[in-house]
Enzyme design. Structure first.
Site, short mmCIF file in Angstrom:
data_model
loop_
_atom_site.label_atom_id
_atom_site.label_comp_id
_atom_site.label_asym_id
_atom_site.label_seq_id
_atom_site.Cartn_x
_atom_site.Cartn_y
_atom_site.Cartn_z
N GLU A 257 150.39 26.80 117.97
CA GLU A 257 150.92 25.66 118.70
C GLU A 257 152.44 25.68 118.86
O GLU A 257 152.96 25.22 119.88
CB GLU A 257 150.53 24.35 117.99
N SER A 519 111.13 -3.75 75.02
CA SER A 519 111.30 -3.49 73.58
C SER A 519 112.62 -2.83 73.25
O SER A 519 112.82 -2.41 72.11
CB SER A 519 110.16 -2.58 73.10
#
Length: 866
Positions: A257, A519
């Site tokens: 770029e 339990s």
């Protein structure tokens, strides 16, 4: 004609004084004054405040060097002659030039003024030194034009010019030289003026907001992404990772770029010239000149790219960005904003979407694709048939450029070209989704939320719960928590097995829901009994039908075992023995102990009863795991947390039970056989099943980790045949298997632990005596001495010294219970001496020991002195 003021010695030897000089125009002093001194015959000395000339000034200095080669001192024959006609013409030209330059100077910056002042001084050096044959001639036309260009007056020519004009060739050369000097001076002034105005224009640029909104990220303990959230407008935009992006990606991006990104100031002049020349040559736009900074400016403003106004705005913002930010910050903005199609922006979001990984470890092929996509993100989508060919071609061009510029070796470039393209978009990470949702609500506006979760264990836990509900009845879900009980850090958290399935309540965090604990509270009740000295693991207790008030509990299998040890009662999860122990402790004592351990139980009406110990209340999976963590830490409470906190000392935390009681519970639970027939002893664990098979639970711990699993239906409907041992326990042990070498063995017994058989226990611990029941006699113990009240003796009269009476008993077996006139006044006294409330009068005293024997004595209490 004005004369010079008194004392002014300027002028020739004839005694005439030149015209008075007008004040220097504003903006060009003090250099104009220096030029006027030169016109009066004085030596020009450069102002000490004048800075060194710029490049344009350097060119003028070179030109001045050529003009100054003929400067000389006038001869004696020049003293008597006046200015010639050519001199007068030069004076007029000089006045005109001086006025023009003065106007330019007045508008230019100080820097341009210095350059033009230098041009005047250089032009002044063109006064040539006359030869012997030129003794009668004055300065040439070229010299006078140089003086005019420098703003000199006609009287400034040194000496007296002769009446003979300079040769025509010399005059033409002088005029050309003067013209060139004037053009260069004007150009320098105008260039600096334009530069300063451009600088002011850039400085006045109003930049768009530079704080780019990114989605909230919930991170694991190693910084990896657990879950990301889109920003407010629905865009998937994430900040670059803290470790940065792959350096090779950045190098390929710049190579493709903006090759001169590191050196230009926002606009690349060479790229502009190249793009303009190619457009003129081919009649169309062949390549662009947009830099990365200009692209960042466009992305910040969401501005247009096709019209001239939009491009000019990009240029202005790009120049301003370069002045206010460094290159790394500009790249960071591009990494956040680069478009990748649809609602996805930024390199990190694109890397996760296309490759399912962070951009810090991209391959060359992946980097090249991410470089190429922002130019045309929709047309180059590799997951669509019509975009794959374009995506491959664009990626390969990026690879070619990277190879040509040395970013990639030929071998790496060839491998990258052969790499396949991704064929589908990947979903963004959504690990621990319900926990992440809760953390984001608790931390509004936070961009980064760190957690203690281990990413490997988290993924394993999610896979285990999803597999556990596969094939189960409809609407089944599962929840799981794994934590380090030494520090309280939660390492894995699954709130629902299927987050995206609304039918199974995937949106409900079942680790926080109140469910029946079944339990699972029994170990905590027995730990309290051990700690209070009521029981020992080898204590005998009865498992027979019993009624507690109006409640008659039963075992889960509706069978009774008779006389069993506490160890057997806990290992087999019998109901009657634990209710007997709970009755001795009292419901209030149990609730207080549970809350100290971090288990916040909820009961109807906030009045706990004995049914609580069998699941008759509500508790969350998070709290149950927290309670077991206290047992695992030797009886000290720890608070589980998912956000990083300072390291916790192993000795920190509120005491719940003593280390001996905690170890005794763990030693019993560690003997339970794991599901599937594995070896016992590495995990202490307990299961729980709520009434009606609505909840299946399994909770356990080893020497470092504690975990809990819940399975059931979030809506609370029963799941026939669901048991904690069948559903939840296998998931629990699979989770401990996932720990691998990180697992730790259970701790050894503490030094104070009493590990003896029942026969070697103290008599009070050999058999559990329910509340209100006489303790049975120990056959091996000697017969106790008969019970008798020693004081007061029967029939005695005792004078009171206050409102208390000291009594004494002998024989029998503690504890003793005292009654005065039939009213209990002291119960469960272990000492043979008791202090009882008393008042004057007759009284009947009785005492009962642990075996049920009793003794009585009658007496009369008198007032003092009576």
């Amino acid at each position: 004609m004005n004369r010079a003021p008194p004392g002014d010695t300027r002028g020739g030897t004839d005694g005439r004084t030149p015209d008075a000089l007008p004040p220097a125009p504003e903006g060009i002093a003090p250099d104009a004054a220096l030029a006027r001194q030169a016109a009066a015959g004085a030596t020009i000395v450069r102002s000490p405040h004048a800075p060194a000339p710029r490049r344009a000034g350097g060119r003028l200095a070179a030109l001045g060097g050529l003009a100054g080669t003929g400067r000389g001192r006038p001869s004696a024959t020049d003293e008597a002659s006046g200015p010639s006609r050519a001199g007068r013409r030069m004076v007029a030209q000089a006045d005109t030039a001086r006025g023009g330059l003065s106007t330019i100077y007045a508008k230019s910056s100080e820097r341009a003024g210095r350059l033009v002042a230098l041009a005047r001084r250089l032009a002044g050096t063109a006064r040539s030194r006359p030869s012997a044959t030129d003794a009668t001639s004055g300065p040439s036309h070229a010299g006078q034009r140089l003086a005019a260009a420098a703003g000199l007056s006609p009287a400034s020519a040194p000496g007296r010019p002769s009446t003979t004009d300079a040769p025509p060739g010399q005059r033409r050369a002088g005029r050309r030289l003067i013209g060139l000097a004037v053009v260069l001076a004007l150009t320098a002034a105008l260039t600096d003026t334009a530069r300063d105005r451009l600088s002011a224009w850039i400085d006045a640029t109003v930049l768009p907001p530079l704080a780019v909104a990114t989605g909230t990220e919930v991170l694991a303990r190693d910084g990896s992404l657990l879950r990301a959230f889109p920003v407010g407008d629905g865009l998937w935009r994430l900040a670059p990772p803290a470790t940065g992006v792959d350096p090779r990606f950045a190098a390929m991006l710049i190579a493709w770029e903006d090759r001169r990104f590191a050196t230009h100031g926002g606009v690349d002049p060479r790229a502009v010239l190249r793009a303009g020349w190619q457009a003129l040559r081919h009649g169309r736009v062949v390549s662009g000149a947009s830099t990365l900074t200009m692209q960042t400016a466009r992305l910040l403003e969401r501005g247009p790219t096709g019209d001239a106004a939009g491009k000019l705005r990009q240029v202005r913002v790009a120049l301003a960005l370069e002045r206010r930010l460094d290159k790394a910050r500009i790249l960071d903005l591009y990494f956040r904003l680069a478009p990748y199609g649809g609602n996805t922006e930024g390199v990190r979001a694109a890397s996760l979407m296309w490759f399912g990984k962070e951009p810090g470890r991209l391959t060359p092929a992946e980097s090249a694709l991410l470089v190429a996509l922002p130019q045309s993100p929709e047309a180059r989508r590799p997951d669509l048939p019509q975009g794959r060919a374009r995506a491959r071609a664009a990626r390969d061009r990026v690879i070619d450029r990277a190879e040509a510029q040395g970013v990639l070796t030929p071998e790496a470039a060839a491998t990258a070209r052969a790499a396949p393209l991704p064929t589908a978009r990947r979903p963004f990470p959504a690990h621990a989704p319900l926990l992440a949702d809760r953390l984001r609500r608790e931390n509004p506006g936070a961009v980064r939320i760190d957690t203690t979760l281990d990413p490997v264990l988290q993924r394993a836990a999610e896979a285990l719960t999803a597999r556990a509900v596969a094939g189960q009845p409809a609407r089944m879900s599962a929840a799981l928590i794994l934590a380090d009980h030494r520090t309280g850090e939660v390492l894995a958290h699954v709130g629902a097995a299927q987050f995206s399935d609304s039918a199974s309540g995937g949106f409900l965090d079942m680790t926080q829901a109140l469910r029946s604990p079944g339990s699972t509270l029994k170990p905590l009740v027995y730990a309290l009994g051990f700690d209070d000295g009521l029981i020992h693991p080898e204590t005998l207790i009865e498992d027979r039908p019993a009624v507690f008030g109006r409640w008659q509990p039963e075992n889960f299998d509706r069978r009774f075992r008779g006389t069993v040890t506490i160890r057997q009662a806990l290992a087999e999860s019998l109901n009657i023995p634990v209710v007997r122990v709970a009755e001795r402790l009292g419901p209030a004592r149990i609730v207080a102990g549970l809350r100290r351990a971090g288990v916040k139980v909820r009961v109807a009406g906030d009045v706990p009863g004995l049914a609580l110990v069998l699941g008759g209340g509500g508790a969350s999976l998070h709290d149950l795991v927290q309670g077991y963590a206290a047992l695992a830490r030797g009886g000290r409470a720890v608070r589980l947390h998912v956000r990083p906190q300072p390291a916790l000392d192993m000795d920190a935390g509120d005491p719940v039970v003593g280390p001996v009681a905690a170890w005794q519970v763990g030693a019993i639970l560690g003997t339970l056989q794991p599901p599937g027939g594995g070896a016992a002893g590495r995990v202490a664990w307990k299961t729980g099943t709520s009434y009606g098979h609505r909840d299946a639970l399994a909770i356990g711990y080893d020497g470092r980790f504690v975990a809990g699993v819940w399975m059931g239906r979030p809506d609370g409907t029963p799941v026939p045949g669901a048991f904690g041992g069948d559903l939840a326990a296998p998931v629990l042990f699979d989770l401990f298997d996932a720990l691998g070498p990180r697992a730790r063995p259970l701790p050894p017994p503490p030094p104070a632990a009493l590990t003896v058989p029942n026969a070697a226990l103290p008599p009070a611990l050999r058999r559990f005596v329910p509340a209100g029941s006489p303790r049975p006699a120990d056959p091996a113990a000697p017969a106790p001495e008969p019970l008798a009240i020693v004081f007061p003796p029967d029939g005695a009269e005792v004078e009171l010294t206050g409102d208390r009476l000291a009594v004494r008993v002998r024989g029998g077996r503690a504890p003793y219970s005292w009654l005065l006139d039939g009213r209990p006044v002291a119960l469960g006294q272990s000492n043979t001496v008791a202090d009882l409330p008393a008042s004057p009068g007759f009284g009947q005293l009785s005492v009962t020991d642990a075996t049920g024997r009793s003794a009585q004595a009658g007496f009369r209490l008198l007032r003092p002195g009576g």
